[in-house]
Design a protein around this motif. Structure first.
Motif, PDB file in Angstrom:
ATOM      1  N   GLN A 118      35.107  35.184  29.629  1.00 22.76           N
ATOM      2  CA  GLN A 118      36.427  34.746  30.084  1.00 22.76           C
ATOM      3  C   GLN A 118      36.630  33.255  29.800  1.00 22.76           C
ATOM      4  O   GLN A 118      37.701  32.836  29.347  1.00 22.76           O
TER       5      GLN A 118
ATOM      6  N   ARG B  20      25.672  29.667  35.545  1.00 26.84           N
ATOM      7  CA  ARG B  20      24.981  29.169  34.358  1.00 26.84           C
ATOM      8  C   ARG B  20      23.789  28.266  34.707  1.00 26.84           C
ATOM      9  O   ARG B  20      23.868  27.418  35.591  1.00 26.84           O
TER      10      ARG B  20
ATOM     11  N   VAL C 185      40.857  23.689  37.145  1.00 30.85           N
ATOM     12  CA  VAL C 185      41.909  23.663  38.170  1.00 30.85           C
ATOM     13  C   VAL C 185      41.501  24.550  39.345  1.00 30.85           C
ATOM     14  O   VAL C 185      41.624  24.170  40.515  1.00 30.85           O
ATOM     15  N   ARG C 186      40.980  25.725  39.020  1.00 35.77           N
ATOM     16  CA  ARG C 186      40.548  26.629  40.107  1.00 35.77           C
ATOM     17  C   ARG C 186      39.418  26.012  40.927  1.00 35.77           C
ATOM     18  O   ARG C 186      39.384  26.121  42.154  1.00 35.77           O
TER      19      ARG C 186
ATOM     20  N   LEU D 261      46.512  30.698  33.221  1.00 33.25           N
ATOM     21  CA  LEU D 261      46.236  31.753  32.246  1.00 33.25           C
ATOM     22  C   LEU D 261      45.855  33.043  32.960  1.00 33.25           C
ATOM     23  O   LEU D 261      45.115  33.017  33.941  1.00 33.25           O
TER      24      LEU D 261
ATOM     25  N   ASP E  85      24.382  24.366  34.208  1.00 30.71           N
ATOM     26  CA  ASP E  85      25.380  23.591  34.936  1.00 30.71           C
ATOM     27  C   ASP E  85      24.834  22.445  35.777  1.00 30.71           C
ATOM     28  O   ASP E  85      25.424  21.377  35.843  1.00 30.71           O
TER      29      ASP E  85
ATOM     30  N   HIS F  43      39.596  31.543  27.613  1.00 31.73           N
ATOM     31  CA  HIS F  43      40.454  30.443  28.079  1.00 31.73           C
ATOM     32  C   HIS F  43      40.467  29.298  27.064  1.00 31.73           C
ATOM     33  O   HIS F  43      41.512  28.756  26.722  1.00 31.73           O
TER      34      HIS F  43
ATOM     35  N   PRO G 196      35.768  34.015  38.986  1.00 30.72           N
ATOM     36  CA  PRO G 196      35.560  34.333  37.568  1.00 30.72           C
ATOM     37  C   PRO G 196      35.451  35.833  37.344  1.00 30.72           C
ATOM     38  O   PRO G 196      35.054  36.583  38.245  1.00 30.72           O
ATOM     39  N   HIS G 197      35.799  36.232  36.132  1.00 31.08           N
ATOM     40  CA  HIS G 197      35.743  37.645  35.786  1.00 31.08           C
ATOM     41  C   HIS G 197      34.334  38.187  36.049  1.00 31.08           C
ATOM     42  O   HIS G 197      33.345  37.582  35.667  1.00 31.08           O
ATOM     43  N   GLY G 198      34.286  39.297  36.709  1.00 34.03           N
ATOM     44  CA  GLY G 198      32.987  39.924  36.974  1.00 34.03           C
ATOM     45  C   GLY G 198      32.271  39.387  38.188  1.00 34.03           C
ATOM     46  O   GLY G 198      31.221  39.901  38.573  1.00 34.03           O
ATOM     47  N   ALA G 199      32.817  38.355  38.827  1.00 32.36           N
ATOM     48  CA  ALA G 199      32.094  37.749  39.947  1.00 32.36           C
ATOM     49  C   ALA G 199      32.017  38.677  41.146  1.00 32.36           C
ATOM     50  O   ALA G 199      31.112  38.556  41.960  1.00 32.36           O
TER      51      ALA G 199
ATOM     52  N   LEU H 175      26.427  18.795  35.711  1.00 25.92           N
ATOM     53  CA  LEU H 175      27.219  18.355  36.864  1.00 25.92           C
ATOM     54  C   LEU H 175      26.630  17.097  37.503  1.00 25.92           C
ATOM     55  O   LEU H 175      27.342  16.329  38.147  1.00 25.92           O
TER      56      LEU H 175
ATOM     57  N   GLU I 209      48.422  23.831  42.720  1.00 18.80           N
ATOM     58  CA  GLU I 209      48.072  23.996  41.304  1.00 18.80           C
ATOM     59  C   GLU I 209      48.709  22.871  40.492  1.00 18.80           C
ATOM     60  O   GLU I 209      48.077  22.269  39.619  1.00 18.80           O
TER      61      GLU I 209
ATOM     62  N   HIS J 176      32.926  28.247  36.927  1.00 18.49           N
ATOM     63  CA  HIS J 176      32.719  28.045  35.496  1.00 18.49           C
ATOM     64  C   HIS J 176      33.689  26.976  34.966  1.00 18.49           C
ATOM     65  O   HIS J 176      34.350  27.156  33.947  1.00 18.49           O
TER      66      HIS J 176
ATOM     67  N   GLU K   5      41.278  32.783  42.474  1.00 15.21           N
ATOM     68  CA  GLU K   5      40.693  33.904  41.756  1.00 15.21           C
ATOM     69  C   GLU K   5      39.274  33.554  41.299  1.00 15.21           C
ATOM     70  O   GLU K   5      39.029  32.482  40.762  1.00 15.21           O
TER      71      GLU K   5
ATOM     72  N   PRO L 185      30.298  38.372  31.909  1.00 15.70           N
ATOM     73  CA  PRO L 185      31.773  38.406  31.838  1.00 15.70           C
ATOM     74  C   PRO L 185      32.421  37.053  32.115  1.00 15.70           C
ATOM     75  O   PRO L 185      33.448  36.721  31.534  1.00 15.70           O
ATOM     76  N   MET L 186      31.823  36.259  32.977  1.00 17.21           N
ATOM     77  CA  MET L 186      32.392  34.948  33.305  1.00 17.21           C
ATOM     78  C   MET L 186      32.414  34.043  32.068  1.00 17.21           C
ATOM     79  O   MET L 186      33.398  33.342  31.819  1.00 17.21           O
TER      80      MET L 186
ATOM     81  N   GLU M 162      41.742  25.941  32.924  1.00 19.96           N
ATOM     82  CA  GLU M 162      42.049  26.928  33.959  1.00 19.96           C
ATOM     83  C   GLU M 162      40.986  26.927  35.061  1.00 19.96           C
ATOM     84  O   GLU M 162      41.294  26.839  36.256  1.00 19.96           O
ATOM     85  N   ASN M 163      39.731  26.998  34.645  1.00 19.79           N
ATOM     86  CA  ASN M 163      38.664  27.096  35.641  1.00 19.79           C
ATOM     87  C   ASN M 163      38.385  25.767  36.326  1.00 19.79           C
ATOM     88  O   ASN M 163      37.851  25.737  37.437  1.00 19.79           O
TER      89      ASN M 163
ATOM     90  N   PHE N  13      32.657  23.735  40.771  1.00 16.74           N
ATOM     91  CA  PHE N  13      32.694  23.737  39.292  1.00 16.74           C
ATOM     92  C   PHE N  13      31.718  24.788  38.762  1.00 16.74           C
ATOM     93  O   PHE N  13      32.008  25.495  37.808  1.00 16.74           O
TER      94      PHE N  13
ATOM     95  N   THR O 226      28.044  38.721  35.921  1.00 17.45           N
ATOM     96  CA  THR O 226      28.450  37.327  36.035  1.00 17.45           C
ATOM     97  C   THR O 226      27.393  36.589  36.834  1.00 17.45           C
ATOM     98  O   THR O 226      27.227  36.821  38.027  1.00 17.45           O
TER      99      THR O 226
ATOM    100  N   TYR P 174      44.156  36.760  32.668  1.00 19.63           N
ATOM    101  CA  TYR P 174      43.117  37.361  31.819  1.00 19.63           C
ATOM    102  C   TYR P 174      42.847  38.810  32.202  1.00 19.63           C
ATOM    103  O   TYR P 174      42.858  39.168  33.382  1.00 19.63           O
TER     104      TYR P 174
END
Lengths: 145, 813, 174
Positions: B696, B18, C151-152, B742, B21, B700, C165-168, B25, C130, C103, C163, B692-693, C148-149, C99, B15, B744
């Motif tokens: 995911q 990016r 909001v996070r 969600l 971004d 989503h 991101p996956h793999g972070a 942004l 949330e 992600h 939480e 992976p990020m 989802e991301n 952000f 992960t 995951y």
């Protein structure tokens, strides 16, 4: 969209029944201009509807499907840009002691952009437009019911 | 290649934030309408307000007196200047004539462009468009595919003789025998998969500058499939493809639907050439909903499923009517694309489908996230669910038992496709864990009699990726397509900086980042040190005919191409360094921006020196090295495919099969029919991850497209042929408030067939549509109706609670 | 349509801290003036009807969709777009960094509007949960991330421990 209205007029049922086929009478209506008869015998005119977004002139075809001294059925089609309004108008004439009571029922179908966001404002615009044209065309001696 | 081919695997699989971004942004991205162009004219299309009508007259005379009027393009001119766009379907439907403005003197759907006008500003062009009067004679129209196939139905294309764009039967195994001998047969008269689209937030934008001096059209705007777009335009305009350049910069979403860009782009190009100045068309939201591409709407009739008494599903048969709208465009490829997942997730042995693609007076369909496969998988999942409910099998066990099992991979489907890898039972187990399945069942029991009903549903899907374009021959044997390739280019600049570009045109998938990760590993650099091209440019030689972002393929084809290209650059660096450092190329390794001799790090050459020597001092090199190296690696990745067996309609149609298993818990309000999603879990398996990020994030996004489609989004047409959702008021794209949080998880089953074990992903297979339909069914229970529609707004839920579908769903045995 | 003779009006507006002047037609939308005349790329157009929120800006401190405001109305006011959010040295502010870390963007088209709405929410003093974030963002459509991301990211900017991101967890230093 189904709309309707009623008004009384000094015009006689016979005069009223001829309205939708008489270019000269329709020319008196302020919202109509360039009134002419096309090859099919239909009236062609520019009808300018007043809307909250300004005046939209629609190229309009008025075809009289049926007309007698009790009622008429008139098909109106207006288009401009990518807007479209189709109206099937049923008008009935009821003589009273001193005047004629006119009742109209319209089935209004919007097309193109008019069928999108504009449908939210179209109800009042169409009702006022139809009533206005009919009342003006019917003559100047009008008494609103 | 394998992971060993990279100098390190520091970055691949991790992960990594990016690269895209920061500019996005900081509002420094450049989307279609952002590009500043001098002397720009604006194009507005005047579109049909009729579903079907003859064009009697077009009057643009009122425009001429308007300030800012530049000119217009009329159908008669288009008829002279262009040929019809290429059609994929065979005779007789190949008689369809599709042009950039209404062809053949009539309009065939509301929103079809009739006139293109140009003005010096957006406002001027809109004012001009409002003065155009088109005189129409309305014709009878047809907006229901079921009616379109009746003998007396109005004809969308007079020259074809019917409304059938494609008609064929797929028959694998022996479903008739299975239906005869099976212990149980379930029969459903009709199911319906509705029309919707991913409706990207950025509508289409095309800017065309025609350069008269070199007779070249320069296009700017997000283009998801640049070379096919070029080919379509080149053929229609009778103009050399190499004199059409397409540049994409930042790109606000496609999800497949922007594949139809060539149609409006042709009109903009013609106007640019005619009026001698750059022209831009910025699509409005309403235009996008009319013509920007809808997902395929499909009717399923006479659906029959054969099941054994032990709960083994043998197979099924059905008749499909696929409503493609008024023009085929990318269709009828949908008539074969679904067969990539013929088996869905299951060990079916028999499948028979009579499939017809049907014209109607509605907006054309385009590929849309999950294209054509999600409709079939929804049908199969729905039938699995109905069968479980009706035959008294536990829906979880029933699926588990029928899934393709982990030890069966590579698994050959009824039609010869090869499912590469996966672990569906483990994925389902994880999905159920995510929604706390046992606890959800407890909630469900406790909700009885409260006015709220709770339902639990599963959606099992595959995301097939990397098409074998040979499958196009299954719908038309004469189409000259087969296999699949993608291109990539990596080069080293004069100072040693490294630049990469691929043929894939990203619209949010983070290609710049994933490319930088794998290239960084191969060159011994960091992703930050890799300069990645934003978007794409057809002039950069990084594209092949199939280039683009569609069909879940980048992780295989795009990454495969960039690995191959980087390998070439690595070899050149090794040649140069070896000759300067007095070693063999095989002894040279790349690390920390240097080429160095393995085991002797003192003998090292910085990349800047490698570049300097090649670019400015080639005399330092042996002639045979100087003659060979240019520090540009350009390569293609070729997916290993053969042409399918056209007779038996068999063959391997896609290279990889990512899986998505979803599970949801929802609550129905018995009084209002409103649905509230309480828990939502998604388990993804797309093989070896690159980032992976990003995976995911794709999951989503696909999930919310599916949830929104199942509950809120519908491109419905009224009897008059008007689209009832031509804006974001009437087309409710889900908002943050409509959605649950969600949950995951993932499973990793590397693909044995791809460069690094990754599988294409991102489309997602429409799992939420399946899971929500199943959960609604579960909530409605045995006394209610059967869920036979993919779209379930509150009024339909209330109908289901009242039953009423009994007669159309039968357990024959 | 009979061509309305547009009244042209002079305006001067402070946009992202800089005074901008121009001549606008009485029917020019603020979003078009910002984009077409000033090349401001923060406000985007995604719907034309005020639904999508891609054009969200702050207008004299008030959060608005700039397609719902006439340019002429903005005379002598202050407009902030997403281009004003980053630090002076070009580095991302906290919200933008969240952000990125979470992600919270894919194609990036909704991002400027999301950032403006989220900035306003975070500064509003409303309790960040949330649910309040989801409610706060409901006027902004995103078609990529599933929210989802986003909001996070907004919750993370408010200091919540959300939480990753996956793999972070295995993230390498970059």
């Amino acid at each position: 969209m189904k709309l309707s209205g009623t008004f009384t007029t000094q015009a006689s049922p016979a005069q009223l029944a001829r309205l939708s086929t008489e270019p000269r009478q329709l020319e008196q209506v302020t919202s109509l201009r360039d009134v002419a008869v096309d090859a099919h015998g239909h009236i062609r005119a520019i009808f300018t509807a007043a809307t909250p977004l300004g005046a939209i002139p629609l190229t309009t075809t008025i075809a009289t499907d049926r007309a007698d001294e009790s009622s008429s059925r008139v098909l109106v089609r207006g288009t401009r840009g990518q807007h479209r309004v189709d109206v099937t108008l049923e008008i009935s004439y009821q003589p009273t002691a001193t005047a004629t009571q006119v009742s109209w029922h319209a089935d209004v179908r919007l097309g193109g952009t008019g069928a999108s966001v504009a449908q939210r404002v179209a109800h009042d615009i169409a009702r006022n437009a139809i009533d206005g044209v009919l009342q003006q065309a019917a003559g100047q001696h009008l008494t609103l019911t | 290649m394998t992971m060993q081919d990279t100098a390190t695997s520091t970055w691949t699989g991790k992960t990594v934030p990016r690269k895209e971004d920061d500019r996005l942004l900081k509002a420094q991205g450049e989307f279609g309408d952002d590009t500043p162009i001098a002397h720009l004219g604006h194009v507005v299309f005047v579109r049909s307000p009729y579903a079907h009508a003859r064009i009697l007259d077009i009057d643009v005379s009122a425009a001429e007196s308007l300030p800012g009027y530049l000119g217009c393009l009329l159908p008669d001119e288009v008829d002279v200047l262009t040929d019809g766009f290429m059609e994929l379907q065979p005779a007789p439907a190949d008689a369809e004539v599709d042009k950039c403005l209404a062809a053949g003197g009539k309009v065939r759907f509301v929103g079809e462009p009739v006139v293109a006008v140009a003005g010096t500003s957006r406002q001027a062009a809109r004012d001009v468009a409002a003065t155009v009067v088109v005189d129409y004679e309305p014709l009878p129209h047809v907006v229901d595919a079921r009616r379109a196939v009746e003998p007396e139905a109005p004809q969308v294309h007079d020259e074809i003789g019917s409304n059938v764009a494609w008609d064929g039967v797929y028959d694998w195994g022996d479903i008739d025998a299975a239906l005869k001998s099976a212990d149980h047969v379930i029969e459903v008269d009709e199911l319906h998969f509705h029309r919707f689209s991913s409706t990207p937030l950025e509508c289409s934008v095309v800017t065309v500058s025609y350069d008269a001096g070199i007779d070249t059209f320069n296009l700017i705007g997000g283009c998801a499939m640049p070379q096919i777009t070029t080919l379509m335009m080149a053929a229609a305009m009778r103009h050399p493809a190499e004199k059409i350049r397409i540049v994409s910069k930042d790109f606000g979403g496609s999800f497949g639907v922007k594949i139809g860009m060539y149609v409006p782009a042709t009109a903009v190009a013609l106007l640019s050439r005619k009026l001698g100045r750059p022209m831009r068309w910025t699509e409005t939201r309403t235009e996008h909903h009319w013509m920007g591409g809808h997902g395929n709407e499909r009717w399923f009739h006479n659906v029959k499923m054969a099941v054994t008494s032990e709960g083994r599903v043998l197979g099924l048969s059905y008749d499909a009517l696929d409503d493609v709208g008024a023009y085929t465009r990318y269709e009828p490829l949908g008539a074969v694309i679904w067969t990539q997942v013929a088996n869905a997730c299951y060990q079916l042995q028999h499948l028979k489908v009579h499939y017809r693609s049907i014209y109607t007076n509605k907006g054309p369909v385009h590929p849309n996230r999950g294209y054509s496969r999600l409709q079939h998988m929804w049908l199969v999942e729905r039938m699995m669910d109905i069968a479980a409910h009706r035959l008294g099998f536990d829906p979880v066990q029933f699926r588990l038992q029928n899934y393709v099992q982990p030890e069966q991979y590579p698994y050959e489907t009824v039609n010869g496709c090869v499912y590469d890898s996966g672990n569906l039972p483990l994925s389902l187990e994880k999905a159920l864990d995510l929604i706390e399945y046992d606890d959800a069942r407890r909630l469900q029991r406790e909700s009885a009699g409260t006015g709220k009903r709770i339902g639990i549903g599963i959606g099992s899907t595959l995301d097939s990726g990397t098409n074998n374009f040979g499958q196009a021959r299954l719908i038309n044997q004469f189409l000259p397509f087969s296999g699949n390739t993608e291109g990539g280019l990596v080069r080293m600049g004069v100072d040693g900086s490294v630049y990469t570009v691929t043929g894939g045109v990203a619209f949010g998938q983070g290609h710049e980042t994933t490319v930088a990760q794998v290239v960084a590993d191969m060159l011994g650099l960091t992703p930050d040190e890799i300069i990645t091209h934003r978007g794409s440019d057809s002039a950069l030689s990084a594209q092949t005919g199939f280039s683009g972002s569609y069909a879940s393929q980048f992780a295989v084809t795009g990454i495969g191409a960039i690995l191959n290209a980087t390998r070439k650059l690595v070899r050149e660096i090794q040649l140069v360094a070896a000759s300067i450092l007095g070693a063999t190329p095989e002894e040279i390794v790349l690390e920390g921006g240097h080429a160095l001799v393995l085991g002797d790090p003192e003998r090292a050459l910085p990349f800047a020196a490698v570049a300097g020597i090649v670019h400015f001092s080639p005399a330092d090199l042996p002639a045979e090295v100087a003659d060979e190296v240019g520090l540009v690696g350009r390569a293609v990745y070729r997916a290993p495919f053969e042409i399918p067996d056209l007779e038996r309609k068999r063959g391997n149609l896609t290279l990889t099969y990512a899986s998505q298993i979803h599970a949801c818990v929802l609550e129905i309000d018995e009084e209002t029919g409103e649905v509230k999603i309480l828990r939502y879990g998604m388990v993804d398996d797309c093989g070896t991850p690159i980032n992976p990020m990003i995976i995911q994030g794709q999951v989503h996004g696909a999930t919310v497209h599916g949830i929104s489609a199942a509950l809120f989004e519908h491109f419905a047409y009224d009897d008059d042929g008007q689209l009832l959702a031509a804006n974001f008021y009437d087309y409710h794209a889900a908002t943050a408030l409509d959605l649950p949080s969600l949950r995951y998880d993932s499973v990793v089953s590397p693909s044995p067939f791809t460069p690094i074990g990754a599988k294409g992903m991102g489309e997602g297979g429409g799992a939420p549509l399946h899971a929500i339909a199943a959960a609604i069914q579960d909530a409605v229970g045995g006394d209610g109706g059967v869920v036979l529609e993919s779209f379930n707004p509150p009024e339909r839920i209330l109908g289901l609670l009242n039953g009423g579908t009994e007669s159309t769903v039968r357990v024959l045995r | 349509m009979t061509q309305p003779q547009d009244e042209m009006l002079p305006i001067s507006v402070t946009v992202d801290g800089r005074l901008e002047t121009g001549q606008v037609s009485s029917r020019t939308l603020l979003v078009h003036w910002l984009r077409d005349d000033l090349d401001k790329r923060g406000p985007k157009i995604g719907c034309d009807t005020g639904n999508c929120g891609a054009c969200t800006i702050r207008w004299d401190g008030l959060l608005v969709k700039s397609c719902m405001v006439l340019a002429a109305q903005a005379d002598d006011t202050r407009v902030e777009t997403a281009a004003s959010l980053a630090h002076d040295d070009g580095s991302l502010n906290d919200l933008q960094a969240c952000f990125k870390e979470h992600h919270g963007l894919q194609c990036g088209y909704c991002t400027s509007g999301m950032l403006m709405t989220a900035t306003d929410l975070l500064e509003s003093g409303e309790e960040i949960t949330e649910h309040s974030v989801r409610r706060g963002l409901k006027g902004n459509i995103c078609r990529c991330t599933g929210y989802e991301n986003i909001v996070r990211a907004v919750r993370a900017a408010a200091g919540h421990d959300v939480e990753k991101p996956h793999g972070a967890a295995e993230e390498v230093a970059s």
